[in-house]
Design a protein around this motif. Structure first.
Motif, mmCIF file in Angstrom:
data_model
loop_
_atom_site.group_PDB
_atom_site.id
_atom_site.type_symbol
_atom_site.label_atom_id
_atom_site.label_comp_id
_atom_site.label_asym_id
_atom_site.label_seq_id
_atom_site.Cartn_x
_atom_site.Cartn_y
_atom_site.Cartn_z
ATOM 1 N N ILE A 63 87.575 124.799 109.068
ATOM 2 C CA ILE A 63 87.698 124.670 107.610
ATOM 3 C C ILE A 63 88.649 125.735 107.083
ATOM 4 C CG2 ILE A 63 86.440 124.965 105.432
ATOM 5 C CD1 ILE A 63 83.981 123.717 106.896
ATOM 6 N N ARG A 64 88.496 126.951 107.607
ATOM 7 C CA ARG A 64 89.327 128.057 107.134
ATOM 8 C C ARG A 64 90.807 127.801 107.424
ATOM 9 N NH1 ARG A 64 86.812 132.530 109.583
ATOM 10 N NH2 ARG A 64 85.349 132.732 107.879
ATOM 11 N N GLN A 68 81.069 127.504 102.969
ATOM 12 C CA GLN A 68 82.389 127.978 103.385
ATOM 13 C C GLN A 68 83.471 127.385 102.486
ATOM 14 O OE1 GLN A 68 82.906 130.317 105.536
ATOM 15 N NE2 GLN A 68 85.112 130.260 105.313
ATOM 16 N N PHE A 69 83.370 126.081 102.182
ATOM 17 C CA PHE A 69 84.308 125.462 101.244
ATOM 18 C C PHE A 69 84.260 126.188 99.905
ATOM 19 C CE2 PHE A 69 84.489 121.771 104.064
ATOM 20 C CZ PHE A 69 85.751 121.260 103.822
ATOM 21 N N GLU A 70 83.025 126.464 99.455
ATOM 22 C CA GLU A 70 82.829 127.115 98.158
ATOM 23 C C GLU A 70 83.388 128.535 98.191
ATOM 24 O OE1 GLU A 70 79.144 126.895 95.129
ATOM 25 O OE2 GLU A 70 78.695 127.883 97.020
ATOM 26 N N HIS A 71 83.126 129.236 99.290
ATOM 27 C CA HIS A 71 83.582 130.622 99.449
ATOM 28 C C HIS A 71 85.108 130.709 99.386
ATOM 29 C CE1 HIS A 71 83.933 134.654 100.895
ATOM 30 N NE2 HIS A 71 84.345 134.323 102.097
ATOM 31 N N LEU A 72 85.782 129.710 99.941
ATOM 32 C CA LEU A 72 87.243 129.706 99.939
ATOM 33 C C LEU A 72 87.824 129.004 98.715
ATOM 34 C CD1 LEU A 72 87.811 128.875 103.710
ATOM 35 C CD2 LEU A 72 88.058 131.090 102.613
ATOM 36 N N MET A 93 83.102 111.250 107.350
ATOM 37 C CA MET A 93 83.836 110.627 106.249
ATOM 38 C C MET A 93 83.872 111.549 105.027
ATOM 39 S SD MET A 93 83.269 106.849 104.579
ATOM 40 C CE MET A 93 81.846 107.267 103.573
ATOM 41 N N GLU A 94 82.723 112.127 104.701
ATOM 42 C CA GLU A 94 82.636 112.982 103.510
ATOM 43 C C GLU A 94 83.471 114.250 103.670
ATOM 44 O OE1 GLU A 94 80.802 113.474 99.597
ATOM 45 O OE2 GLU A 94 80.672 111.825 101.022
ATOM 46 N N PHE A 95 83.319 114.936 104.816
ATOM 47 C CA PHE A 95 84.058 116.175 105.024
ATOM 48 C C PHE A 95 85.558 115.922 105.162
ATOM 49 C CE2 PHE A 95 80.021 118.219 105.445
ATOM 50 C CZ PHE A 95 80.251 119.566 105.226
ATOM 51 N N ARG A 96 85.905 114.747 105.729
ATOM 52 C CA ARG A 96 87.324 114.381 105.826
ATOM 53 C C ARG A 96 87.928 114.285 104.421
ATOM 54 N NH1 ARG A 96 90.748 110.008 105.968
ATOM 55 N NH2 ARG A 96 92.358 110.122 107.567
ATOM 56 N N GLU A 97 87.197 113.620 103.507
ATOM 57 C CA GLU A 97 87.667 113.488 102.115
ATOM 58 C C GLU A 97 87.797 114.865 101.469
ATOM 59 O OE1 GLU A 97 85.642 110.791 99.498
ATOM 60 O OE2 GLU A 97 85.576 109.225 101.041
ATOM 61 N N TRP A 98 86.788 115.710 101.697
ATOM 62 C CA TRP A 98 86.819 117.041 101.095
ATOM 63 C C TRP A 98 88.028 117.832 101.593
ATOM 64 C CZ3 TRP A 98 81.071 119.152 101.412
ATOM 65 C CH2 TRP A 98 80.267 118.366 100.577
ATOM 66 N N MET A 99 88.249 117.764 102.917
ATOM 67 C CA MET A 99 89.360 118.514 103.507
ATOM 68 C C MET A 99 90.702 118.011 102.968
ATOM 69 S SD MET A 99 89.965 120.899 105.947
ATOM 70 C CE MET A 99 89.077 120.851 107.504
ATOM 71 N N LEU A 100 90.863 116.665 102.917
ATOM 72 C CA LEU A 100 92.125 116.098 102.432
ATOM 73 C C LEU A 100 92.351 116.437 100.970
ATOM 74 C CD1 LEU A 100 92.064 112.601 104.191
ATOM 75 C CD2 LEU A 100 93.576 114.529 104.707
ATOM 76 N N GLU A 101 91.261 116.368 100.191
ATOM 77 C CA GLU A 101 91.373 116.681 98.763
ATOM 78 C C GLU A 101 91.746 118.148 98.571
ATOM 79 O OE1 GLU A 101 88.584 116.655 94.800
ATOM 80 O OE2 GLU A 101 88.020 115.335 96.447
ATOM 81 N N SER A 102 91.147 119.016 99.413
ATOM 82 C CA SER A 102 91.472 120.444 99.334
ATOM 83 C C SER A 102 92.934 120.679 99.665
ATOM 84 C CB SER A 102 90.630 121.233 100.330
ATOM 85 O OG SER A 102 89.283 121.115 100.002
ATOM 86 N N ASN A 103 93.387 119.983 100.714
ATOM 87 C CA ASN A 103 94.772 120.130 101.146
ATOM 88 C C ASN A 103 95.737 119.667 100.071
ATOM 89 O OD1 ASN A 103 96.193 121.206 103.173
ATOM 90 N ND2 ASN A 103 96.019 119.476 104.582
#
Length: 532
Positions: free
Chosen positions: A328-329, A371-375, A405-415
């Motif tokens: 994630i980092r 971790q998502f929240e922390h970053l 599926m959920e974490f993939r969306e979160w990662m792509l949205e973050s990116n």
């Protein structure tokens, strides 16, 4: 007859005589240990009375002719920063009242005045005044410095970073040598709250909750209280209070709800001993908090030494968790997805029943979400929504698929939204902010807010990129400005201190000498000789 305790002085300011009369008779001033020392019908008269009577508390109408309540406060607070202002506001003046809080008011209440509510406010104001009095006695002592350093040291140990801290060796024989336990207080629905709040509202709410926790801690024997992540605070209790852990947690949640109208949950660890155990009990208190997602409502959750009925011990895949955090980092989507497959294989190899498998997955998800929240990589994602969806799925493969599926969306949205500034520009922006505001009472929370980072992430990033800690850089800016003033003006040394952010000239002299090897006077004399 013993000496009676000195009463705190109150000034009433309102242009409506009926309100002044009702305040005088409806509030138990004597019982509270307060004395009304004056009444004013407008801001101008109030200014005169403040000079004459030196009150500690001012209760004022927010709207008045000529000098209104906020203007009065802004005139007086720079000279008397400890003055407590409580404002009376009409229903149509909410924005005005909020501005008053932003400018430094203690609290406000709406008309018609609820006298019980005002009495409760005054009780809190008295608690603050008493605390201020104690703090004044400690302000220049090593004990005050140790408190600030201890808070930072506790945070480092809780993060699992037991740095040598040679310069703080004198702190190691702390109250944590004895038995203690930890409570982690976390605001419920924090992600959705921050989506609704502006940056200023978020700062005010977090400041308000911290105040509530600090006042409560003073009255309940807490060893230390400090913010850890945004929306999360840590309280350390002496082991002697272990038998009333649940009651303490319930008082905490009730107090926060009463004074801030926000709901929170509390996870409380088992008893431990020694400062090096902070990083061990923090995950245990957080693990207790995971029960929040099973209960469906805010509450107090205890970490128990053994589960009822001696239930099966499950080895937690810590290495897998660390690898997921790293993916994630580094925003490595493919690595993250393959690690979720490894999690599935681990659970299958252990042959865990559904209940234990689900619990392990949820523990992992909460850590990863943090971790998502922390970053600061999430926006308005709903952790609760994901957990409730997983709970309804019947098979391991379905849960892992939903998770990916959920974490993939979160990662792509973050990116996608990572048009945010990179670390270097964030730190440079923070450094410019410090350079522009070094003369104020700058807090690390304020600068982390400007950087839009959690406090712990800001500290790490700032040190990594700038080479300074926050305090070192702020001190550097202050010393450079002090040298410039000493070299280029005849301002007296004691007057230089407040110009560069120090209220105490003696402390300024100590810091200056440590930084330059000379006292301010010696520095000025040496530089003026060179100039000649």
């Amino acid at each position: 007859m013993g000496a009676t305790q000195e009463k705190y002085k109150v000034l009433l300011v309102d242009d409506e005589p009926i309100i002044l009369r009702s305040l005088k008779v409806a509030i138990p001033w004597e019982e509270l240990g307060l004395a009304i020392v004056g009444e004013a019908r407008n801001g101008e008269a109030a200014l005169q009375l403040i000079e004459e009577t030196a009150p500690q508390i001012i209760i004022s109408d927010i709207r008045m002719p000529v000098i209104d309540g906020i203007a009065l406060m802004k005139e007086v607070l720079p000279r008397s920063s400890k003055l407590i202002f409580i404002f009376i506001s009409g229903y149509g003046e909410f924005e005005y009242a909020r501005e008053a809080l932003r400018q430094g008011a203690f609290d406000y209440l709406l008309k018609p005045i609820d006298h019980d509510e005002l009495t409760e406010m005054l009780t809190r104001a008295i608690a603050r005044l008493k605390r201020q009095k104690e703090n004044e006695q400690l302000m220049l002592s090593v004990q005050t410095l140790s408190m600030l350093a201890r808070e930072r040291m506790y945070a480092e140990f809780t993060l699992g970073n037991p740095r040598p801290l040679q310069h703080l060796k004198w702190l190691e024989n702390s109250e944590l040598e004895g038995e203690y336990f930890m409570a982690v207080v976390r605001l419920d629905q924090y992600a959705s709250l921050t989506a609704q709040w502006s940056v200023e509202e978020k700062r005010l709410w977090l400041f308000a909750v911290r105040n509530i926790l600090e006042e409560w801690s003073l009255e309940n024997g807490v060893l230390s209280v400090f913010p850890f992540y945004n929306g999360e605070w840590i309280l350390l209790f002496p082991g002697s209070l272990s038998s009333v852990r649940t009651e303490l947690g319930e008082q905490l949640t009730a107090g926060i709800k009463r004074y801030s109208k926000l709901e929170c949950s509390v996870g409380i660890s088992r008893i431990t001993q020694g400062i090096d155990q902070l990083s061990t009990v923090y995950p245990l208190a957080c693990k207790a908090l995971y029960q929040r997602f099973y209960s469906g409502q805010a509450g107090v959750f205890l970490d128990e030494e053994t589960a009822a009925g001696g239930s099966r011990e499950v080895k937690y895949p810590k290495e897998l968790e660390l690898a997921l955090i790293e993916s994630i980092r580094t925003v490595d989507l493919e690595r993250m997805l393959s690690l979720f497959d490894e999690m599935s294989a681990f659970i299958e190899a252990q042959g865990l029943p559904q209940e234990l498998a689900e619990r392990l997955i949820i523990e992992m998800i909460v850590v990863l979400y943090r971790q998502f929240e922390h970053l600061n990589m999430h926006t308005d994602w709903s952790l609760e929504g994901l957990l409730s969806r997983l709970h309804g799925l019947g098979t391991l493969s379905a849960m892992i698929a939903a998770l990916k599926m959920e974490f993939r969306e979160w990662m792509l949205e973050s990116n996608k939204s990572a048009t945010r500034e990179d670390g270097r520009s964030v730190v440079e922006k923070s450094m410019r902010y410090i350079e522009a505001n070094y003369h104020k009472d700058l807090s690390i929370e304020e600068v982390a807010e400007v950087a839009d980072l959690s406090i712990s992430h800001f500290c790490t990033l700032f040190k990594q990129i700038s080479g300074y800690t926050f305090l070192e850089f702020a001190t550097h800016c202050r010393m450079e400005k002090a040298k410039y003033i000493l070299q280029n003006s005849n301002v007296k040394v004691y007057q230089v201190a407040p110009l560069v952010g120090y209220q105490d000239p003696r402390y300024f002299t100590q810091v200056f000498k440590k930084a330059t090897g000379k006292t301010p006077t010696e520095y000025r004399e040496e530089n003026s000789r060179q100039a000649n």
